[in-house]
Enzyme design. Structure first.
Site: not given
Length: 157
Positions: A64-67
């Site tokens: 779950i890549p997030h920014a």
């Protein structure tokens, strides 16, 4: 927040070409920004920066890549199912083939945590992950991701 509020059908894809983590993050950034070149670069950089702090892989082949970014006024998500699983640095060492990327406005700290928690809970289900992996085409993948009921099979003796 329902996944339907984060995603559009156009931001759900099946990637068939082999790649690495950076290539997947680039693809996720393009989806999140609807392919706007300037925004894609900024979101891609934000996803990489977050990933450099520690892997966003949660195990069982899911990341779950997030920014956080003020590029958008609301949270956005993109989902990628990878035909060729990649190393995402997961603690369980499982290669990742299900990727849910997201960008959340800087000021939305509580919403950010709630979305991450909901995603982690949803992807902790073996049945949910299996349904996504077993989807035969993009329409089925989209339907399963949005949580629409799957047809039931009648087993005859």
């Amino acid at each position: 927040m329902p996944l339907a509020d984060l995603l559009t059908a156009e931001r759900i894809v099946m990637l068939t070409e082999p790649g690495d983590r950076d290539r997947v993050l680039d693809a996720a950034a393009r989806l999140l920004t609807d392919a706007s070149p300037a925004m894609t670069a900024a979101i891609g950089a934000a996803l990489r920066e977050r990933e450099s702090l520690g892997s966003t892989a949660i195990g069982h082949g899911v990341a779950i890549p997030h920014a956080r970014s003020n590029a958008f006024s609301t949270a956005r998500g993109a989902f990628l199912r990878l035909e060729h699983p990649i190393d995402f640095g997961a603690r369980d060492h499982a290669p990742v083939d299900l990727v849910f990327a997201m960008s959340v406005p800087e000021h939305s700290s509580q919403q950010y945590l709630e979305i991450l928690s909901e995603l982690a809970e949803r992807f902790s289900s073996d049945g949910f992950r299996d349904a996504l992996r077993d989807a035969p085409d993009l329409d089925a993948l989209r339907s399963r991701l949005f949580g629409k009921p799957l047809p039931t099979m009648t087993v005859r003796p």
